[in-house]
Design a protein around this motif. Structure first.
Motif, PDB file in Angstrom:
ATOM      1  N   UNK A 199      -2.211 -51.811 -18.943  1.00  0.00           N
ATOM      2  CA  UNK A 199      -2.836 -52.197 -20.222  1.00  0.00           C
ATOM      3  C   UNK A 199      -2.468 -51.247 -21.349  1.00  0.00           C
ATOM      4  N   UNK A 200      -2.277 -49.972 -21.034  1.00  0.00           N
ATOM      5  CA  UNK A 200      -1.917 -49.006 -22.064  1.00  0.00           C
ATOM      6  C   UNK A 200      -0.564 -49.375 -22.681  1.00  0.00           C
ATOM      7  N   UNK A 201       0.369 -49.783 -21.838  1.00  0.00           N
ATOM      8  CA  UNK A 201       1.684 -50.191 -22.343  1.00  0.00           C
ATOM      9  C   UNK A 201       1.550 -51.421 -23.234  1.00  0.00           C
ATOM     10  N   UNK A 202       0.730 -52.372 -22.787  1.00  0.00           N
ATOM     11  CA  UNK A 202       0.530 -53.574 -23.595  1.00  0.00           C
ATOM     12  C   UNK A 202      -0.110 -53.194 -24.938  1.00  0.00           C
ATOM     13  N   UNK A 203      -1.091 -52.310 -24.873  1.00  0.00           N
ATOM     14  CA  UNK A 203      -1.760 -51.886 -26.107  1.00  0.00           C
ATOM     15  C   UNK A 203      -0.773 -51.217 -27.054  1.00  0.00           C
ATOM     16  N   UNK A 204       0.063 -50.349 -26.505  1.00  0.00           N
ATOM     17  CA  UNK A 204       1.066 -49.669 -27.327  1.00  0.00           C
ATOM     18  C   UNK A 204       2.060 -50.664 -27.919  1.00  0.00           C
ATOM     19  N   UNK A 205       2.433 -51.668 -27.125  1.00  0.00           N
ATOM     20  CA  UNK A 205       3.367 -52.677 -27.617  1.00  0.00           C
ATOM     21  C   UNK A 205       2.775 -53.394 -28.827  1.00  0.00           C
ATOM     22  N   UNK A 206       1.497 -53.765 -28.708  1.00  0.00           N
ATOM     23  CA  UNK A 206       0.852 -54.466 -29.822  1.00  0.00           C
ATOM     24  C   UNK A 206       0.819 -53.586 -31.071  1.00  0.00           C
ATOM     25  N   UNK A 207       0.446 -52.326 -30.866  1.00  0.00           N
ATOM     26  CA  UNK A 207       0.360 -51.425 -32.020  1.00  0.00           C
ATOM     27  C   UNK A 207       1.747 -51.201 -32.625  1.00  0.00           C
ATOM     28  N   UNK A 208       2.758 -51.045 -31.768  1.00  0.00           N
ATOM     29  CA  UNK A 208       4.112 -50.827 -32.269  1.00  0.00           C
ATOM     30  C   UNK A 208       4.604 -52.062 -33.019  1.00  0.00           C
ATOM     31  N   UNK A 209       4.202 -53.238 -32.523  1.00  0.00           N
ATOM     32  CA  UNK A 209       4.573 -54.469 -33.212  1.00  0.00           C
ATOM     33  C   UNK A 209       3.935 -54.509 -34.602  1.00  0.00           C
ATOM     34  N   UNK A 210       2.679 -54.086 -34.657  1.00  0.00           N
ATOM     35  CA  UNK A 210       1.986 -54.023 -35.947  1.00  0.00           C
ATOM     36  C   UNK A 210       2.691 -53.077 -36.898  1.00  0.00           C
ATOM     37  N   UNK A 211       3.118 -51.941 -36.359  1.00  0.00           N
ATOM     38  CA  UNK A 211       3.806 -50.953 -37.182  1.00  0.00           C
ATOM     39  C   UNK A 211       5.168 -51.485 -37.630  1.00  0.00           C
ATOM     40  N   UNK A 212       5.778 -52.318 -36.776  1.00  0.00           N
ATOM     41  CA  UNK A 212       7.056 -52.927 -37.163  1.00  0.00           C
ATOM     42  C   UNK A 212       6.853 -53.827 -38.378  1.00  0.00           C
ATOM     43  N   UNK A 213       5.738 -54.584 -38.373  1.00  0.00           N
ATOM     44  CA  UNK A 213       5.445 -55.420 -39.538  1.00  0.00           C
ATOM     45  C   UNK A 213       5.250 -54.528 -40.766  1.00  0.00           C
ATOM     46  N   UNK A 214       4.524 -53.438 -40.585  1.00  0.00           N
ATOM     47  CA  UNK A 214       4.280 -52.533 -41.707  1.00  0.00           C
ATOM     48  C   UNK A 214       5.564 -51.893 -42.199  1.00  0.00           C
ATOM     49  N   UNK A 215       6.191 -51.155 -41.299  1.00  0.00           N
ATOM     50  CA  UNK A 215       7.304 -50.307 -41.729  1.00  0.00           C
ATOM     51  C   UNK A 215       8.641 -51.026 -41.659  1.00  0.00           C
ATOM     52  N   UNK A 216       8.904 -51.671 -40.536  1.00  0.00           N
ATOM     53  CA  UNK A 216      10.219 -52.280 -40.347  1.00  0.00           C
ATOM     54  C   UNK A 216      10.479 -53.415 -41.314  1.00  0.00           C
ATOM     55  N   UNK A 217       9.463 -54.229 -41.564  1.00  0.00           N
ATOM     56  CA  UNK A 217       9.694 -55.407 -42.394  1.00  0.00           C
ATOM     57  C   UNK A 217       9.194 -55.250 -43.822  1.00  0.00           C
ATOM     58  N   UNK A 218       8.080 -54.535 -44.012  1.00  0.00           N
ATOM     59  CA  UNK A 218       7.558 -54.416 -45.378  1.00  0.00           C
ATOM     60  C   UNK A 218       7.812 -53.041 -45.983  1.00  0.00           C
ATOM     61  N   UNK A 219       8.288 -52.088 -45.175  1.00  0.00           N
ATOM     62  CA  UNK A 219       8.565 -50.752 -45.704  1.00  0.00           C
ATOM     63  C   UNK A 219       7.318 -49.933 -45.987  1.00  0.00           C
ATOM     64  N   UNK A 220       6.179 -50.328 -45.406  1.00  0.00           N
ATOM     65  CA  UNK A 220       4.932 -49.584 -45.660  1.00  0.00           C
ATOM     66  C   UNK A 220       4.807 -48.429 -44.681  1.00  0.00           C
ATOM     67  N   UNK A 221       4.550 -47.246 -45.219  1.00  0.00           N
ATOM     68  CA  UNK A 221       4.445 -46.056 -44.373  1.00  0.00           C
ATOM     69  C   UNK A 221       3.017 -45.905 -43.880  1.00  0.00           C
ATOM     70  N   UNK A 222       2.671 -46.639 -42.840  1.00  0.00           N
ATOM     71  CA  UNK A 222       1.319 -46.514 -42.302  1.00  0.00           C
ATOM     72  C   UNK A 222       1.281 -45.405 -41.265  1.00  0.00           C
ATOM     73  N   UNK A 223       0.557 -44.345 -41.590  1.00  0.00           N
ATOM     74  CA  UNK A 223       0.435 -43.221 -40.655  1.00  0.00           C
ATOM     75  C   UNK A 223      -0.954 -43.224 -40.035  1.00  0.00           C
ATOM     76  N   UNK A 224      -1.657 -44.350 -40.148  1.00  0.00           N
ATOM     77  CA  UNK A 224      -3.030 -44.394 -39.649  1.00  0.00           C
ATOM     78  C   UNK A 224      -3.253 -45.474 -38.610  1.00  0.00           C
ATOM     79  N   UNK A 225      -2.217 -45.773 -37.821  1.00  0.00           N
ATOM     80  CA  UNK A 225      -2.376 -46.841 -36.839  1.00  0.00           C
ATOM     81  C   UNK A 225      -3.507 -46.532 -35.855  1.00  0.00           C
ATOM     82  N   UNK A 226      -3.708 -45.249 -35.557  1.00  0.00           N
ATOM     83  CA  UNK A 226      -4.781 -44.883 -34.632  1.00  0.00           C
ATOM     84  C   UNK A 226      -6.131 -45.387 -35.146  1.00  0.00           C
ATOM     85  N   UNK A 227      -6.319 -45.365 -36.460  1.00  0.00           N
ATOM     86  CA  UNK A 227      -7.573 -45.840 -37.039  1.00  0.00           C
ATOM     87  C   UNK A 227      -7.769 -47.333 -36.801  1.00  0.00           C
TER      88      UNK A 227
END
Lengths: 300, 327, 456
Positions: free
Chosen positions: B17-45
């Protein structure tokens, strides 16, 4: 450079103004009217325009020495910067305080002095971004491809058509980063046309463009007018201004100091002063450093 | 040293489950940074909101698990709005500082003893899964082992739910980024003024991206909470950095890159985390204790992050031409 | 009601607001102890150290017993409740903590402190100002979270007479001290940002480095003052080394700003856990950290370390100001912050100046790390990380990239953090500063000292 310009003399629009040509003169059919527009950066007044009207269905050139406030005025009129005071309206609708994207949606499209091709998107994607009709750009609709697929192919056709006119169709699948500076200028202009604008504002369209492309760029600008659009452009190259502009507005130190048809304006002593200082016998274009002297006859 | 056992447990982490959770969060960060260029440093929140929303929904409000699961993503939307309104108009690094600060605020709020009765303070929350979530498990009781993938019916239930959430999320993100909407987003990443000059409401797009990525992060926290207790120490700033590492490892501007990155990251982490103490126990690590040896993995994560960013910024699966460090 | 001077407090959401005004100051002072326990420094509050009973039961009531901030050991706590067959007793541990497992949540329990077991000579005071419902026996409800914290605080004379004004003054002085320390660290952060554009997350590790280096010198037997000078020198060398080994090559590669920021994050992780590998997860003290407080005026007391810390900070800041304003290289630094390409074009060797900035920034950060080690007090592998966000808050507040902004921002953040505990629980004191950071960005993104330019 500009010696290869002007194979055919474009048809100039005349009778654009009402009364004597002077700074702030009224136009017969203005598309844009600005009043008391001021922008200050700290102590420096970058733009201080009392009254300005841009004629419809014509090509207007905005000229002036470096630091005259031309680009700042562009930014103000298109919502990319906020004026300290002033009002301006486009087709009678006030634009003061309207954000940049809304200004663009009203049909007033601009390009930038430093080209803003979206480097890591393909040329085709750059073009498609210009379209205003795509429902798929809405978040909710984007996940249902059936809602936007058909429109997408229409847009693609329109884009291909424009790219062909700008000789970029062979590059459509390349990343914009791989284009040359001049090609990026062309792409930016083509992309702006994808929005089907009514009024196009070009910020130094010829800057950094390979001389071989100058001719086609000029043609494209003239074609905009033929297609019924209004053009306002900033340019340093006086030959280009003289060649294609129907009307010239001269700015210096943030103020409009002269207006008129290209030939009249260039004889205006105030313009010569602002531009040339002591070098009054030299062609205007040479002062800006864009034209080498031997190529242009002085007798123009 | 039981090397085979280590390898076996490591492979088991692929579907943890930890890997799945990380995948989801990394996917979210991809939307933020990879596609929109947003520097989100607060994914933990965002992840913390997902986890706490779920646990608090069940423990405090007595909701069934499938309703409580929505609380975190809803909170993430509100959180994204609060963060985005002041910062999305500003330069990128402001967003970075504000998001990292906001995530820390969230962690401190979950940690403070002031809200102890609801959040469990430093002890965190437990027992939220033992109610309706486990009761709804369709799998018959028992141990199910498939090679290195082992677990009880409860372990598999978490994995199945997590995997379903991940599949839906991947499908939606794939549709989004390959749509005209995604095109506008990529345009904003390249040059937002250019996109603005074409009549697009850049602020709205960035906000939508921030919300979508944030909700994905919250879903990651949700899956994490379904598999274990919820504790504020799980949502420290380092977690955000791990997700960044996973994202950049796989390739920021891709949909499947972050997933692969998360799996690789977590599997390597698990491997080193198991191997190093084992080596230390054998006395092969210059006299380091097992606990010290386990910390080596964090040092390696840091070094890996530096090396990836400097030498392969597009990630393992990214396209060199579409690497995202443009500014 | 203060029957016997024992005050206890069940921590519930919003509780401080419900308390009568006169109690608040006392509550703040008493809860102050728990900042160490709650703000991430879980070392002191690890539940395992509590003396616990019924640890096998799923839910628990736990807390600490303390007198004027000092933990009391061996105090008997008894918990009874409808769901418990027999009352359970426990004695508090060395750190004053206790924990009793209970069988059911959403249930009420009675917690009683046995006053007989209090140490003799405890100055138990009947505080006439206090009107809150307090006693040695409390009824608590274990909510859905399954855990409740219940802390007993014993009053003493001094606390009862400390006026709110005195407390405010004392907090402000503390805040200035903290702010000056923070300023030394954040000026370096701000200068590096100004000259190179890097949001340097590894700055926290530069702060920790100074404290660690001084600890190593002390453990080698050096006197404190030599340890301090040696640590600052080593910090400067550390800054030189980082620039030479990492940042200068990256500058030559024209690495993007976002990349640089992420590199600094990776560096921060690697260095931070290397520290942990070296000194472990515990806390070490420098000599003098427990120096006695000197009574100054009113109820304001400071240790000589506090006073020295402030004096040296001000001195260093003055030297730094002279350096930045008067020396050639300081002027060059400001020129580069203003416009790097213009500075380069006018013949300034940008690379050399940036190198100096790293050295100066690192030395200042290292020294602030030593002060932070005294202020916290204690040296830990992640001590720099604890104030990293406050440094960012301070530099942003003052205006990114301006040295004076960082100074003013730091002092504001320092005072804000320390005084905020008068109104909010102390384990949330950093939250106040971070919230202010976000609010500032909303209204004045360029910061207090920053020039108003287009940031969007």
């Amino acid at each position: 450079m500009s010696s290869n310009v002007a194979p055919a003399t474009p048809v100039k629009s005349t009778g654009l103004h009402v009364g004597e040509a002077s700074p702030g003169v009224a136009k017969r059919d203005p598309i844009l009217i600005a009043n008391q527009v001021r922008r200050q950066f700290g102590g420096l007044t970058a733009v201080d325009v009392e009254h300005l009207e841009i004629p419809r269905h014509a090509i207007t050139a905005l000229i002036g020495p470096n630091g005259a406030g031309k680009t700042t005025l562009f930014n103000l009129l298109t919502g990319f910067d906020t004026a300290n005071t002033g009002t301006w309206s486009f087709n009678g609708k006030s634009l003061a305080g309207v954000s940049a994207f809304k200004v663009a949606r009203m049909g007033l499209i601009r390009t930038f002095q430093l080209t803003k091709a979206l480097s890591l998107l393909t040329v085709m994607d750059n073009m498609k971004l210009g379209s205003t009709q795509q429902l798929g750009e809405k978040l909710w609709a984007s996940v249902f491809p059936m809602l936007w697929r058909k429109k997408e192919s229409e847009i693609e056709e329109q884009a291909l058509d424009l790219l062909a006119r700008f000789n970029l169709d062979s590059k459509k699948d390349d990343y914009a980063a791989s284009l040359s500076g001049g090609q990026r200028k062309l792409l930016e202009m083509a992309r702006a046309l994808m929005t089907k604008p009514e009024f196009v504002m070009l910020d130094e369209p010829m800057a950094g463009v390979n001389p071989a492309l100058t001719q086609s760029l000029l043609e494209h600008i003239l074609n905009l007018k033929k297609a019924g659009m209004t053009v306002l452009f900033v340019e340093h190259d006086m030959h280009m201004v003289r060649h294609i502009a129907d009307w010239v507005i001269v700015m210096a130190e943030g103020k409009v100091i002269a207006e008129g048809s290209p030939d009249e304006v260039m004889k205006n002593p105030a313009v010569v002063d602002a531009y040339l200082g002591s070098h009054q016998d030299i062609d205007l274009g040479t002062v800006t450093g864009r034209i080498t002297l031997p190529k242009i006859g002085k007798g123009k | 040293m039981d090397f085979l056992g280590i390898l076996n447990s490591t492979v088991g982490f692929v579907i943890d489950p930890v890997t799945i959770a990380f995948s989801l969060a990394a996917l979210g960060l991809a939307v933020h940074f990879g596609f929109a260029g947003l520097l989100n440093m607060g994914m933990a929140g965002f992840m913390a909101l997902g986890a706490y929303g779920y646990a608090i929904g069940i423990l405090t409000f007595g909701l069934p698990w499938y309703i409580a699961a929505f609380l975190g993503p809803l909170a993430a939307i509100v959180f994204a709005l609060i963060l985005g309104i002041p910062t999305l108009r500003l330069r990128g690094d402001y967003l970075a500082i504000v998001t990292i600060a906001a995530a820390e605020i969230m962690r401190l709020l979950f940690l403070t003893s002031t809200f102890g009765p609801i959040t469990g303070s430093a002890d965190g929350l437990s027992g939220h899964n033992s109610g309706s979530f486990w009761a709804d498990n369709p799998l018959p009781e028992g141990q199910y082992d498939f090679g290195p993938f082992r677990g009880t019916e409860l372990d598999w239930w978490v994995r199945i739910v997590g995997f379903l959430i991940l599949c839906v999320a991947v499908a939606i993100v794939w549709l989004l980024v390959n749509s005209p909407w995604g095109r506008v987003l990529k345009g904003i990443r390249e040059d937002e003024d250019a996109v603005r000059s074409l009549g697009k409401n850049v602020f709205a797009y960035k906000m939508q991206a921030l919300i979508i990525g944030g909700v994905l992060g919250a879903l990651g926290g949700l899956v994490l909470a379904m598999g274990q207790n919820v504790n504020p120490n799980q949502y420290v700033t380092s977690i955000t950095f791990y997700i960044w590492t996973a994202l950049l490892l796989g390739g920021a501007a891709t949909v499947f890159g972050p997933l692969a990155g998360a799996v690789i990251f977590w599997v390597i982490q698990a491997f080193i985390g198991l191997l190093m103490p084992a080596l230390a126990a054998e006395g092969l690590l210059l006299g380091l204790s097992s606990i010290q040896a386990a910390q080596i993995k964090f040092i390696l994560v840091g070094i890996a992050l530096v090396l990836i960013v400097v030498f392969r910024p597009q990630g393992i699966f990214g396209n060199k031409k579409e690497l995202t460090f443009v500014k | 009601m203060v029957k016997d001077g024992i005050t206890s407090h069940v921590q519930q959401p919003g509780d401080p607001m419900k308390m009568p005004k006169s109690r608040i100051s006392q509550w703040i002072r008493t809860v102050l102890v728990s900042i160490i326990a709650c703000t991430g420094l879980s070392l002191f509050a690890s539940p395992a150290s509590a003396d616990s009973a019924n640890a096998d039961l799923p839910y628990s009531i736990s807390g600490t017993v303390s007198e004027s901030g000092a933990p009391l050991e061996g105090v008997k706590i008894t918990v009874t409740g409808p769901s418990m067959a027999v009352p359970t007793e426990v004695l508090t541990a060395v750190d004053g903590s206790w924990s009793i497992g209970v069988p059911e949540k959403n249930s009420d329990y009675e917690v009683k402190l046995d006053t007989e077991t209090l140490p003799a000579g405890s100055s138990i005071v009947d505080d006439p100002d206090t009107t809150a419902v307090e006693s040695s026996s409390m009824s608590v409800r274990v909510g859905p979270g399954g855990r409740v914290a219940l802390n007993f605080f014993l009053g003493d004379v001094e606390r009862a007479t400390t006026s709110l004004l005195d407390q405010l003054l004392s907090r402000i002085i503390n805040g200035v001290n903290f702010g000056l320390m923070l300023a030394l660290a954040s000026i370096g952060l701000s200068l590096i940002y100004g000259t190179t554009g890097i949001s340097n997350f590894a700055h926290a590790e530069m702060v920790t480095f100074g404290a660690l280096a001084s600890l190593i010198f002390v453990q080698l037997g050096a006197p404190l003052w030599i340890a301090l000078i040696g640590a600052v020198a080593l910090s400067a060398f550390f800054g030189w080394g980082m620039d030479a080994a990492l940042w200068a090559p990256l500058r030559r590669r024209n690495t993007g700003l976002v990349q640089l920021m992420i590199v600094s994050i990776g560096l921060s992780l690697a260095v931070r856990y290397t520290y942990q590998l070296i000194i472990g997860g515990g806390t070490e003290q420098l000599p003098g950290a427990d120096s006695p407080k000197l009574q100054l005026f009113g109820s304001i007391s400071l240790s000589w370390i506090d006073i020295a810390s402030m004096v040296i900070s001000v001195f260093l800041l003055a030297v730094f100001a002279w350096w930045l304003l008067r020396t050639r290289i300081g002027k060059a630094t400001r020129a580069i912050s203003d416009n790097p390409s213009l500075a380069a074009a006018s013949g300034i060797n940008v690379d050399a100046v940036v190198r100096v900035v790293w050295i100066v920034g690192s030395a200042l950060a290292g020294f602030s790390g030593i002060l932070w080690a005294f202020f916290r007090p204690g040296i830990r592998w992640d001590m720099g990380g604890q104030i990293l966000l406050l440094m960012f808050a301070a530099t942003t507040l003052g205006g990114l990239g301006t040295a004076w902004g960082a100074l003013i921002g730091s002092i504001i953040v320092g005072i804000l953090v320390e005084t905020s505990t008068l109104v909010i629980p102390s384990d949330l004191k950093y939250v106040g500063a971070l919230v202010i950071l976000i609010v500032i960005l909303l209204f004045r993104p360029q910061g207090i000292m920053g020039r108003k330019e287009r940031v969007g």
